[in-house]
Design an enzyme around this catalytic site. Structure first.
Site, PDB file in Angstrom:
ATOM      1  N   LYS A  48       1.150  -0.764   0.099  1.00 53.55           N
ATOM      2  CA  LYS A  48       0.269   0.033  -0.120  1.00 53.55           C
ATOM      3  C   LYS A  48       1.075   1.334   0.178  1.00 53.55           C
ATOM      4  O   LYS A  48       0.819   1.983  -0.903  1.00 53.55           O
ATOM      5  CB  LYS A  48      -1.026   0.219   1.914  1.00 53.55           C
ATOM      6  CG  LYS A  48      -2.077  -1.040   1.040  1.00 53.55           C
ATOM      7  CD  LYS A  48      -2.853  -0.479   2.495  1.00 53.55           C
ATOM      8  CE  LYS A  48      -2.323  -0.519   4.156  1.00 53.55           C
ATOM      9  NZ  LYS A  48      -1.564  -1.277   5.100  1.00 53.55           N
ATOM     10  N   ARG A  77      -1.394  -7.792  13.646  1.00 51.79           N
ATOM     11  CA  ARG A  77      -1.922  -6.962  12.842  1.00 51.79           C
ATOM     12  C   ARG A  77      -2.548  -7.295  11.512  1.00 51.79           C
ATOM     13  O   ARG A  77      -3.976  -7.180  10.786  1.00 51.79           O
ATOM     14  CB  ARG A  77      -0.842  -5.470  11.984  1.00 51.79           C
ATOM     15  CG  ARG A  77       0.187  -4.847  13.089  1.00 51.79           C
ATOM     16  CD  ARG A  77       1.376  -4.261  12.943  1.00 51.79           C
ATOM     17  NE  ARG A  77       2.028  -3.785  11.723  1.00 51.79           N
ATOM     18  CZ  ARG A  77       2.894  -3.815  10.901  1.00 51.79           C
ATOM     19  NH1 ARG A  77       3.794  -4.518  11.609  1.00 51.79           N
ATOM     20  NH2 ARG A  77       2.323  -3.925   9.760  1.00 51.79           N
ATOM     21  N   ARG A 122     -10.042   1.297   8.603  1.00 50.90           N
ATOM     22  CA  ARG A 122      -8.993   0.588   8.722  1.00 50.90           C
ATOM     23  C   ARG A 122     -10.218  -0.548   9.888  1.00 50.90           C
ATOM     24  O   ARG A 122     -10.249  -1.792  10.119  1.00 50.90           O
ATOM     25  CB  ARG A 122      -8.606   0.265  10.032  1.00 50.90           C
ATOM     26  CG  ARG A 122      -6.628   0.126   9.215  1.00 50.90           C
ATOM     27  CD  ARG A 122      -5.505   0.316  10.057  1.00 50.90           C
ATOM     28  NE  ARG A 122      -4.411  -0.244  10.009  1.00 50.90           N
ATOM     29  CZ  ARG A 122      -3.105   0.010   9.957  1.00 50.90           C
ATOM     30  NH1 ARG A 122      -3.847   1.364   8.765  1.00 50.90           N
ATOM     31  NH2 ARG A 122      -2.386  -0.569   9.799  1.00 50.90           N
ATOM     32  N   ARG A 145      10.726  -1.497  11.315  1.00 51.35           N
ATOM     33  CA  ARG A 145       9.577  -0.703  12.468  1.00 51.35           C
ATOM     34  C   ARG A 145       9.747  -1.671  13.854  1.00 51.35           C
ATOM     35  O   ARG A 145       9.883  -2.506  13.384  1.00 51.35           O
ATOM     36  CB  ARG A 145       8.793  -1.015  11.606  1.00 51.35           C
ATOM     37  CG  ARG A 145       7.920   0.693  10.298  1.00 51.35           C
ATOM     38  CD  ARG A 145       7.196   0.301  10.045  1.00 51.35           C
ATOM     39  NE  ARG A 145       5.698   0.213  10.446  1.00 51.35           N
ATOM     40  CZ  ARG A 145       4.580  -0.035   9.563  1.00 51.35           C
ATOM     41  NH1 ARG A 145       4.637   0.681   8.452  1.00 51.35           N
ATOM     42  NH2 ARG A 145       3.679  -0.350  10.385  1.00 51.35           N
ATOM     43  N   ARG A 202      11.510  -5.768   6.068  1.00 52.89           N
ATOM     44  CA  ARG A 202      11.095  -3.982   6.054  1.00 52.89           C
ATOM     45  C   ARG A 202      11.577  -3.861   7.124  1.00 52.89           C
ATOM     46  O   ARG A 202      12.556  -3.792   7.951  1.00 52.89           O
ATOM     47  CB  ARG A 202       9.526  -4.476   6.249  1.00 52.89           C
ATOM     48  CG  ARG A 202       9.373  -2.818   5.568  1.00 52.89           C
ATOM     49  CD  ARG A 202       7.731  -2.696   5.388  1.00 52.89           C
ATOM     50  NE  ARG A 202       7.294  -2.453   6.608  1.00 52.89           N
ATOM     51  CZ  ARG A 202       6.002  -2.136   7.135  1.00 52.89           C
ATOM     52  NH1 ARG A 202       5.407  -2.228   5.802  1.00 52.89           N
ATOM     53  NH2 ARG A 202       5.518  -2.706   7.626  1.00 52.89           N
TER      54      ARG A 202
HETATM   55  P1  AMP Z   1       1.010   1.339   8.755  1.00 53.12           P
HETATM   56  O1  AMP Z   1       1.604   2.348   8.694  1.00 53.12           O
HETATM   57  O2  AMP Z   1      -0.191   1.763   8.158  1.00 53.12           O
HETATM   58  O3  AMP Z   1       0.628  -0.058   9.077  1.00 53.12           O
HETATM   59  O4  AMP Z   1      -0.070   1.693  10.439  1.00 53.12           O
HETATM   60  C1  AMP Z   1       1.276   1.391  11.779  1.00 53.12           C
HETATM   61  C2  AMP Z   1      -0.241   1.389  12.937  1.00 53.12           C
HETATM   62  O5  AMP Z   1      -0.800   2.966  13.337  1.00 53.12           O
HETATM   63  C3  AMP Z   1      -0.750   0.841  13.305  1.00 53.12           C
HETATM   64  O6  AMP Z   1      -0.686  -1.170  13.562  1.00 53.12           O
HETATM   65  C4  AMP Z   1      -2.378   1.467  14.516  1.00 53.12           C
HETATM   66  O7  AMP Z   1      -0.979   1.315  15.580  1.00 53.12           O
HETATM   67  C5  AMP Z   1      -1.647   2.693  13.554  1.00 53.12           C
HETATM   68  N1  AMP Z   1      -2.176   2.633  12.755  1.00 53.12           N
HETATM   69  C6  AMP Z   1      -2.427   3.321  11.545  1.00 53.12           C
HETATM   70  N2  AMP Z   1      -3.517   3.848  10.882  1.00 53.12           N
HETATM   71  C7  AMP Z   1      -4.737   3.161  11.368  1.00 53.12           C
HETATM   72  C8  AMP Z   1      -6.340   4.130  11.436  1.00 53.12           C
HETATM   73  N3  AMP Z   1      -7.127   3.969  10.426  1.00 53.12           N
HETATM   74  N4  AMP Z   1      -6.715   3.225  12.739  1.00 53.12           N
HETATM   75  C9  AMP Z   1      -5.842   3.401  14.218  1.00 53.12           C
HETATM   76  N5  AMP Z   1      -4.994   2.484  14.421  1.00 53.12           N
HETATM   77  C10 AMP Z   1      -3.966   3.354  12.983  1.00 53.12           C
END
Ligand code: AMP
Length: 233
Positions: A17, A180, A97, A169, A136
């Site tokens: 993404k 996740r 989400r 990360r 990653r």
């Molecule tokens: P990502 O980089 O999209 O994988 O997001 C990393 C982390 O950020 C997630 O595991 C959540 O802890 C938080 N996060 C990102 N987007 C959201 C969202 N829309 N709602 C809630 N938590 C989020």
């Protein structure tokens, strides 16, 4: 006249993404808005809000909806001020989400006179996701992402774009990855039906070379955006 035309990218962690959104957004005059990036930026601060976000983030748990929406809206408002008519809309990566977030997004977009032009669904098998996530690397300075095997930086450990020191990360640990992916299956994947009912979903096979996926995305999104009366398009 309609306001902004936003595009949503939905796919499990590791589906590409972020990589694809960063590539196609400028070519479509969209701005890449990733809630995960907004949180990573916020966590570089040393205050109560940063600590609260970190308590969810590091476990691979979702940050509460109300706080997430606030952070997203602050960024959309900032884009209105900064970008003016240069920008068609946001390419939303990582939001919504869950169903409550999707409904909240519909409400706020309606208030703003904005529309969702398309929802891209990146499809990648689970075993490929785990392989991608465990290798990653990310640049904490500019947000660029790499993979130790599939897209390594030119110099090991150093960002090609800004020279920053690459790191893993904090939520790419095996436990957080499993959590996740489970949250994605339970809470995020059902959103596809929500958007399919409005004929918004474009399914894209994300298990192909990066350039091939980018090309397909561009073709599909150009056509959807051309059929939406967005400001400045
Ligand atoms: P990502 O980089 O999209 O994988 O997001 C990393 C982390 O950020 C997630 O595991 C959540 O802890 C938080 N996060 C990102 N987007 C959201 C969202 N829309 N709602 C809630 N938590 C989020």
């Amino acid at each position: 006249m309609a306001g902004r035309c936003h595009v949503i990218v939905i796919g499990p962690q590791g589906s590409g993404k972020g990589t694809q959104a960063a590539r196609v957004a400028p070519l479509l005059r969209l701005v890449h808005v990733a809630t995960g990036d907004l949180f990573r930026q916020l966590m570089t601060r040393d205050d109560e809000l940063a600590r609260e976000v970190r308590s969810y983030y590091d476990r691979g748990a979702l940050v509460p909806d109300e706080l997430t929406l606030r952070v997203l809206l602050a960024r959309l408002d900032e884009l209105e001020r900064e970008q003016g008519d240069q920008y068609r809309g946001a390419l939303l990566d990582g939001y919504p989400r869950n169903l409550a977030q999707a409904e909240a997004l519909d409400r706020v977009l309606t208030e703003r006179g904005d529309v969702i032009a398309a929802v891209v669904h990146l499809v990648v098998p689970r075993e490929v996701l785990i392989e991608r996530l465990s290798g990653r690397l990310i640049c904490p300075t500019c947000g660029a992402t790499y993979h130790v095997r599939f897209s390594p930086p030119r110099v090991a450990g150093i960002c090609d774009h800004c020279g920053g020191a690459l790191m893993q990360r904090s939520d790419d640990t095996p436990e957080a990855i499993a959590r996740r992916l489970e949250t994605y299956e339970q809470q995020t994947a059902p959103l596809l039906d929500y958007y399919r009912a409005r004929d918004l979903v474009i399914d894209i096979d994300g298990n192909r070379p990066i350039d091939v996926v980018t090309r397909d995305l561009l073709v599909a999104l150009e056509s959807r955006l051309a059929h939406n009366p967005c400001r400045s398009s």
